[in-house]
Design an enzyme around this catalytic site. Structure first.
Site, PDB file in Angstrom:
ATOM      1  N   ASN A 145     -29.544  19.641  86.983  1.00 57.80           N
ATOM      2  CA  ASN A 145     -28.741  20.868  86.904  1.00 57.80           C
ATOM      3  C   ASN A 145     -28.056  20.839  85.535  1.00 57.80           C
ATOM      4  OD1 ASN A 145     -26.925  22.933  87.150  1.00 57.80           O
ATOM      5  ND2 ASN A 145     -26.068  22.249  89.112  1.00 57.80           N
ATOM      6  N   ARG A 183     -32.430  23.374  88.462  1.00 56.18           N
ATOM      7  CA  ARG A 183     -31.680  24.539  88.931  1.00 56.18           C
ATOM      8  C   ARG A 183     -31.591  25.547  87.784  1.00 56.18           C
ATOM      9  NH1 ARG A 183     -25.354  25.593  89.092  1.00 56.18           N
ATOM     10  NH2 ARG A 183     -25.465  27.592  90.163  1.00 56.18           N
ATOM     11  N   HIS A 242     -25.728  31.687  94.085  1.00 52.39           N
ATOM     12  CA  HIS A 242     -25.561  30.670  95.126  1.00 52.39           C
ATOM     13  C   HIS A 242     -26.644  30.763  96.204  1.00 52.39           C
ATOM     14  CE1 HIS A 242     -20.998  31.045  94.151  1.00 52.39           C
ATOM     15  NE2 HIS A 242     -21.486  30.003  93.490  1.00 52.39           N
ATOM     16  N   ARG A 297     -11.906  33.850  88.249  1.00 51.42           N
ATOM     17  CA  ARG A 297     -12.567  35.159  88.105  1.00 51.42           C
ATOM     18  C   ARG A 297     -11.893  36.191  88.992  1.00 51.42           C
ATOM     19  NH1 ARG A 297     -18.454  32.910  89.325  1.00 51.42           N
ATOM     20  NH2 ARG A 297     -18.068  30.969  88.223  1.00 51.42           N
ATOM     21  N   GLU A 309     -27.298  21.856  97.693  1.00 50.39           N
ATOM     22  CA  GLU A 309     -28.218  22.633  96.863  1.00 50.39           C
ATOM     23  C   GLU A 309     -29.294  21.735  96.245  1.00 50.39           C
ATOM     24  OE1 GLU A 309     -24.402  24.181  95.384  1.00 50.39           O
ATOM     25  OE2 GLU A 309     -25.517  25.992  94.862  1.00 50.39           O
TER      26      GLU A 309
END
Ligand code: ADP
Length: 401
Positions: A7, A91, A180, A241, A385
């Site tokens: 990743n 990823r 996601h 965010r 993940e």
């Protein structure tokens, strides 16, 4: 088969080495501060001591070489030779509309990921660096790309389009994509297994809430709607965010404060959310500490976060005409009992009832936190993940043998 999951971020690279005969993790680690004067490699071989090494690592190719050196190191290694690694899985955040599922890395696939730089300027370039670095260090080893967006490609047009001139979709691919995906996919499957009920019978709302956060309405096992959009800015209030706001706020603030595009982008992505409202932290642990201490700004940040999350759950229950399961996952979802408690406290109209004692338990395993009377199953499912990437990598490499 042994395979490496990578990743890659702009200045970091996370890795996990899997033995797919039993899906065990042989080693995992992280290279941080790539491109800066002192980079840090943290390597954790399973069953052995963690090691940390500080050196100068200017780009991803050197980072992967250092990781491979550690994997075969006499003392800290877990392999006899790098040749034991038979595949690499990467990823990648944005797969656009081109990648509806994971894919083998080919020159065309790389060109397509490059074409998507526009849509994910922060995320896709490091993924290409990771792929190129792995190709250089492990020539001939098959590589697979797994996308955060792919699971959401089942969204219908009425869900993924923004109500703005359609020419913008045709010309610039402006639409909702969602992120996601590997996590929403994984936890919805685990929920179905845990409950021993087929996915086709379930309306599931998966809440992946970490630093970033998104919700997905999973119906018949497919993503029907998700809260992130063109970029990971839409949807929930997050650590730094803003999530949803009136789009006119952007132009209004740009005008009043004379902000450039990059300044307003930075404001909405890095200086908003929990951090902006609490004035002190983007970390939910600090926010809940502040809440317990009665600190007004942290309390307001918590209340806004919880309220916005709950509204999304309500809207997805409406979108699916009901909900059978709510799943909490990721940093906040797996660890914060108070977030789960407060969100569920006001979902009684859906028949949600959680058991306060079950909600407090921490186990690292999928578990139910709803009471036997609850009309909706509420679960905590640790996400994984990397395992989804490893499984997809194995499948695609075997299909292409
Ligand atoms: P990312 O979105 O970067 O992948 P994670 O899913 O690991 O991040 O989530 C990280 C966040 O999880 C932290 O910023 C923190 O807010 C939250 N978190 C971790 N542990 C706890 C905890 N015990 N209580 C509340 N929040 C927690």
């Amino acid at each position: 088969m042994k395979l490496l999951v990578i990743n890659a971020g702009s200045s970091s690279l996370k890795y996990q080495l899997y033995d797919m005969t039993d899906e065990s993790v042989l080693a995992k680690g992280l290279v941080e501060r790539i491109g800066m004067d002192s980079s840090i490699l943290t390597h954790k071989p399973t069953g052995k001591e963690e090691v940390t090494e500080v050196s100068e690592i200017l780009e991803h190719t050197t980072a992967i070489r250092k990781v491979l050196d550690k994997l075969v190191d006499q003392e800290h290694g877990v392999l006899n030779s790098v040749d034991e690694i038979q595949a690499v899985g990467h990823r990648v955040v944005h797969g656009g509309e081109y990648f509806k599922s994971s894919a083998l890395v080919t020159p065309e696939a790389k060109a397509e990921i490059r074409r998507l730089f526009d849509l994910a300027p922060l995320h896709n370039p490091p993924a290409i660096s990771g792929i190129t670095a792995a190709e250089k260090n492990m020539p001939g080893v098959p590589q697979v790309v797994v996308f955060d967006t792919a699971f959401h490609q089942t969204m219908e047009e009425k869900v993924f389009l923004y109500p703005i001139p359609k020419v913008l979709y045709k010309k610039h691919h402006v639409r909702r994509y969602g992120m996601h995906g590997t996590s929403h996919y994984y936890v919805s499957r685990i929920a179905s297994e845990y409950l021993n009920r087929p996915l086709e019978d379930l309306k599931i709302i998966t809440c992946h809430i970490g630093n970033g956060g998104s919700l997905t309405a999973v119906k018949d096992g497919k993503s029907m709607d998700t809260s992130m959009g063109l970029t990971p800015l839409e949807g929930l209030m997050m650590g730094t965010r803003s999530g949803d706001l009136d789009p006119a706020v952007v132009t209004f603030v740009m005008n009043k404060e004379e902000l450039s595009i990059s300044e307003v982008n930075s404001m909405l992505n890095k200086h908003s959310g929990l951090l902006a409202i609490s004035g002190s932290s983007s970390d939910m642990r600090d926010i809940t500490d502040g809440l317990e201490a009665g600190e007004p700004n942290a309390t307001l940040a918590f209340e806004m976060y919880e309220y916005r999350l709950r509204k999304y759950i309500g809207s997805y229950a409406a979108a699916m005409n009901g909900v059978d399961v709510i799943v909490f996952t990721a940093g906040v979802g797996e660890n914060s009992a108070i977030v789960r408690e407060k969100v569920c406290e006001n979902l009684t109209y859906l028949g949600v009832e959680i058991d306060p004692e079950l909600n407090k338990i921490r186990s690292g395993e999928p578990r139910r936190i709803s009471s036997p009377n609850s009309k909706v199953e509420v679960l905590v499912v640790p996400t994984n993940e990397e395992l989804v990437i490893a499984r997809d990598t194995l499948r695609i490499v075997e299909e292409n043998r």
